[in-house]
Design a protein around this motif. Structure first.
Motif, PDB file in Angstrom:
ATOM      1  N   ARG A 193       0.830  -1.210   0.000  1.00  0.00           N
ATOM      2  CA  ARG A 193       0.000   0.000   0.000  1.00  0.00           C
ATOM      3  C   ARG A 193       0.861   1.256   0.000  1.00  0.00           C
ATOM      4  O   ARG A 193       0.591   2.225  -0.712  1.00  0.00           O
ATOM      5  CB  ARG A 193      -0.925  -0.004   1.221  1.00  0.00           C
ATOM      6  CG  ARG A 193      -2.004  -1.077   1.196  1.00  0.00           C
ATOM      7  CD  ARG A 193      -2.979  -0.888   2.351  1.00  0.00           C
ATOM      8  NE  ARG A 193      -3.964  -1.962   2.382  1.00  0.00           N
ATOM      9  CZ  ARG A 193      -3.846  -3.060   3.141  1.00  0.00           C
ATOM     10  NH1 ARG A 193      -2.800  -3.205   3.938  1.00  0.00           N
ATOM     11  NH2 ARG A 193      -4.772  -4.002   3.105  1.00  0.00           N
ATOM     12  N   MET A 194       1.905   1.258   0.814  1.00  0.00           N
ATOM     13  CA  MET A 194       2.807   2.404   0.863  1.00  0.00           C
ATOM     14  C   MET A 194       3.448   2.649  -0.495  1.00  0.00           C
ATOM     15  O   MET A 194       3.547   3.794  -0.960  1.00  0.00           O
ATOM     16  CB  MET A 194       3.882   2.154   1.927  1.00  0.00           C
ATOM     17  CG  MET A 194       4.909   3.282   2.081  1.00  0.00           C
ATOM     18  SD  MET A 194       6.276   3.240   0.860  1.00  0.00           S
ATOM     19  CE  MET A 194       7.029   1.658   1.230  1.00  0.00           C
ATOM     20  N   LEU A 195       3.857   1.582  -1.149  1.00  0.00           N
ATOM     21  CA  LEU A 195       4.511   1.707  -2.450  1.00  0.00           C
ATOM     22  C   LEU A 195       3.584   2.329  -3.481  1.00  0.00           C
ATOM     23  O   LEU A 195       4.010   3.129  -4.320  1.00  0.00           O
ATOM     24  CB  LEU A 195       4.964   0.318  -2.912  1.00  0.00           C
ATOM     25  CG  LEU A 195       5.895   0.245  -4.115  1.00  0.00           C
ATOM     26  CD1 LEU A 195       7.224   0.909  -3.807  1.00  0.00           C
ATOM     27  CD2 LEU A 195       6.120  -1.212  -4.518  1.00  0.00           C
TER      28      LEU A 195
ATOM     29  N   HIS B  90       1.174   8.315  -6.900  1.00  0.00           N
ATOM     30  CA  HIS B  90       0.419   8.495  -5.661  1.00  0.00           C
ATOM     31  C   HIS B  90      -1.040   8.145  -5.950  1.00  0.00           C
ATOM     32  O   HIS B  90      -1.812   8.991  -6.388  1.00  0.00           O
ATOM     33  CB  HIS B  90       0.531   9.933  -5.169  1.00  0.00           C
ATOM     34  CG  HIS B  90       1.936  10.408  -4.984  1.00  0.00           C
ATOM     35  ND1 HIS B  90       2.666  10.155  -3.841  1.00  0.00           N
ATOM     36  CD2 HIS B  90       2.749  11.129  -5.814  1.00  0.00           C
ATOM     37  CE1 HIS B  90       3.867  10.697  -3.960  1.00  0.00           C
ATOM     38  NE2 HIS B  90       3.938  11.284  -5.138  1.00  0.00           N
ATOM     39  N   MET B  91      -1.417   6.913  -5.708  1.00  0.00           N
ATOM     40  CA  MET B  91      -2.734   6.424  -6.108  1.00  0.00           C
ATOM     41  C   MET B  91      -3.864   7.256  -5.498  1.00  0.00           C
ATOM     42  O   MET B  91      -4.756   7.727  -6.218  1.00  0.00           O
ATOM     43  CB  MET B  91      -2.880   4.960  -5.712  1.00  0.00           C
ATOM     44  CG  MET B  91      -4.243   4.364  -6.049  1.00  0.00           C
ATOM     45  SD  MET B  91      -4.314   2.595  -5.672  1.00  0.00           S
ATOM     46  CE  MET B  91      -6.084   2.311  -5.827  1.00  0.00           C
ATOM     47  N   ASP B  92      -3.844   7.437  -4.201  1.00  0.00           N
ATOM     48  CA  ASP B  92      -4.945   8.150  -3.552  1.00  0.00           C
ATOM     49  C   ASP B  92      -4.937   9.635  -3.889  1.00  0.00           C
ATOM     50  O   ASP B  92      -5.978  10.211  -4.234  1.00  0.00           O
ATOM     51  CB  ASP B  92      -4.874   7.959  -2.038  1.00  0.00           C
ATOM     52  CG  ASP B  92      -5.242   6.552  -1.598  1.00  0.00           C
ATOM     53  OD1 ASP B  92      -5.662   5.745  -2.460  1.00  0.00           O
ATOM     54  OD2 ASP B  92      -5.098   6.245  -0.402  1.00  0.00           O
ATOM     55  N   ASP B  93      -3.784  10.262  -3.792  1.00  0.00           N
ATOM     56  CA  ASP B  93      -3.696  11.697  -4.042  1.00  0.00           C
ATOM     57  C   ASP B  93      -4.063  12.052  -5.474  1.00  0.00           C
ATOM     58  O   ASP B  93      -4.543  13.159  -5.739  1.00  0.00           O
ATOM     59  CB  ASP B  93      -2.294  12.212  -3.737  1.00  0.00           C
ATOM     60  CG  ASP B  93      -1.986  12.221  -2.244  1.00  0.00           C
ATOM     61  OD1 ASP B  93      -2.922  12.033  -1.439  1.00  0.00           O
ATOM     62  OD2 ASP B  93      -0.811  12.403  -1.879  1.00  0.00           O
ATOM     63  N   TRP B  94      -3.822  11.133  -6.402  1.00  0.00           N
ATOM     64  CA  TRP B  94      -4.098  11.392  -7.816  1.00  0.00           C
ATOM     65  C   TRP B  94      -5.484  10.920  -8.239  1.00  0.00           C
ATOM     66  O   TRP B  94      -5.825  11.004  -9.404  1.00  0.00           O
ATOM     67  CB  TRP B  94      -3.030  10.738  -8.684  1.00  0.00           C
ATOM     68  CG  TRP B  94      -1.677  11.384  -8.563  1.00  0.00           C
ATOM     69  CD1 TRP B  94      -1.345  12.483  -7.822  1.00  0.00           C
ATOM     70  CD2 TRP B  94      -0.469  10.968  -9.204  1.00  0.00           C
ATOM     71  NE1 TRP B  94      -0.011  12.767  -7.965  1.00  0.00           N
ATOM     72  CE2 TRP B  94       0.549  11.860  -8.806  1.00  0.00           C
ATOM     73  CE3 TRP B  94      -0.144   9.926 -10.074  1.00  0.00           C
ATOM     74  CZ2 TRP B  94       1.875  11.747  -9.252  1.00  0.00           C
ATOM     75  CZ3 TRP B  94       1.163   9.807 -10.522  1.00  0.00           C
ATOM     76  CH2 TRP B  94       2.160  10.714 -10.117  1.00  0.00           C
TER      77      TRP B  94
END
Length: 400
Positions: free
Chosen positions: A50-52, A183-187
């Motif tokens: 998840r962090m990656l 950045h999956m969530d931020d994007w």
């Protein structure tokens, strides 16, 4: 005479060079798959994955390659007859579209060609032309492994939002994870697909699908998600075997654990910076070579639209194939084929190649590959500009 004896260097865009630490971690007998150290180790993989990806969402692991990752995403995103909008900037966007189409998904492709990035105005217009919101998801590659074109994912998300469309955003990060900033969530990405054999430095065999809570809620009843492909039990298993729908890929998991430890030790931001610097090193060499021969050029003109893990380039037929053959047979360096640029039966096919600079790669490996390529151009009498190695060394020497 050949000078290829010694350790060969695989400078292709995956599978990438496997670190000795990963190989040693994998070299073990079969463990207990019911209790004990394996189960404890795997529990620690999930937060690191998840962090990656830059997400707090869900992650599912599949035994398979990147194509398996596509199929897993397709199976959970769509029902038969659902509609997808695919943005293609090279061979792998088209291949993902074909994968979805073969599974019964209605696919619309916007093909931007093999050397130009996504036109976000066209994407917004296509979504506005779907007032009934039949398009369930937009599929795209972050970095297309064949063309090396990088898609600006925040700009794509902005275009989707501007259109006021409800489509989910699914991104193929197979060639970019652990190499290019993401950045999956931020994007605003809903579904992300990757595999272990490139930036994650592990032999082919594991595919990953990350998905947001919104994607889970919206895609929970897919009629394509057979027991093996369903992401629910893998992301939230009641028993360990459900993570894999059967026996765990034990050796690969130990290798992945070591690879993730190596990334953590270096620091993810430093991993991204290293890949960016090595990419610029390759670009500097090609700029110099092309100054003496206009037939030599990178596939993507604007550096802002180039991925940091692979460089697609042209040398003019038949010189790319000649150079690849010379580098491998005479110097022990294997370069990638020019995938998707022309049919293999077309003479033009022999004018393209790719240089992989992903995963377990450093300055001397990259500079060495470039030096071998220049030696090959000299040996084969391929016209090229001067100063490429000096330009490449300058990028390394002045890197902050």
């Amino acid at each position: 005479m050949t000078l290829a004896a010694g350790r060969p260097y695989l400078a292709i865009p995956g599978p990438s060079v496997i670190p000795d630490r990963v190989l040693r971690a994998m070299h073990r007998g079969s463990p207990n798959i019911y209790e004990g150290p394996l189960i404890e180790m795997v529990a620690g993989l999930m937060p690191d994955l998840r962090m990656l990806a830059g997400t707090t969402g869900h992650v599912a692991i599949y035994i398979g390659n990147g194509h398996a990752g596509w199929e897993a995403a397709n199976a959970n995103l769509f029902n038969r007859g659902d509609r997808a909008l695919v943005l293609a900037v090279g061979q792998f966007g088209l291949s993902w579209a074909n994968s979805a189409r073969a599974m019964g998904v209605e696919v619309e492709v916007i093909d931007f060609g093999k050397s130009t990035p996504v036109d976000f105005g066209r994407v917004e217009a296509a979504l506005r032309a779907d007032p009934g919101h039949r398009i369930k998801a937009v599929l795209t590659t972050h970095v297309d492994t064949a063309s090396s074109i990088k898609t600006d994912i925040p700009a794509l998300r902005a275009a989707m939002d501007a259109a006021g469309h409800s489509a989910l955003l699914a991104v193929d990060c197979i060639a970019s994870l652990g190499c290019d900033e993401f950045h999956m969530d931020d994007w605003g990405v809903d579904v992300m697909v990757s595999a272990c054999q490139k930036g994650l430095m592990t032999p082919p065999g594991l595919a990953f699908v990350w998905f947001s809570e919104a994607a889970r809620l919206r895609c929970g009843r897919s009629d394509l998600a057979t027991p093996y492909w369903a992401w629910g039990p893998r992301a939230e298993p009641e028993e360990f075997w459900q993570l894999w729908d059967g026996t765990a890929p034990t050796s690969h998991l130990y290798g992945l654990r070591e690879a993730l430890d190596m990334i953590a030790e270096e620091g993810l931001s430093q991993v991204w910076a290293r890949h960016h610097t090595l990419a610029r090193t390759v670009w500097a060499a090609f700029d110099a070579w092309g100054a003496g021969n206009p037939a030599i050029a990178m596939n993507v003109a604007d550096p802002a639209h180039r991925g940091w893990s692979v460089t697609a380039a042209r040398l003019g037929a038949p010189h790319a194939t000649r150079l690849r053959d010379w580098c491998e047979k005479q110097a022990g360096v294997t370069l990638g084929i020019g995938l998707g640029m022309a049919p293999s039966t077309d003479p033009a096919y022999h004018g393209f190649l790719r240089v992989g600079h992903m995963g377990h790669v450093n300055a001397h490996m990259t500079l060495g590959a470039l030096a071998v390529m220049e030696a090959g151009m000299i040996a084969l009498d391929i016209p090229h500009g001067e100063g490429a190695l000096a330009a490449a060394a300058r990028v390394i020497g002045t890197a902050a």
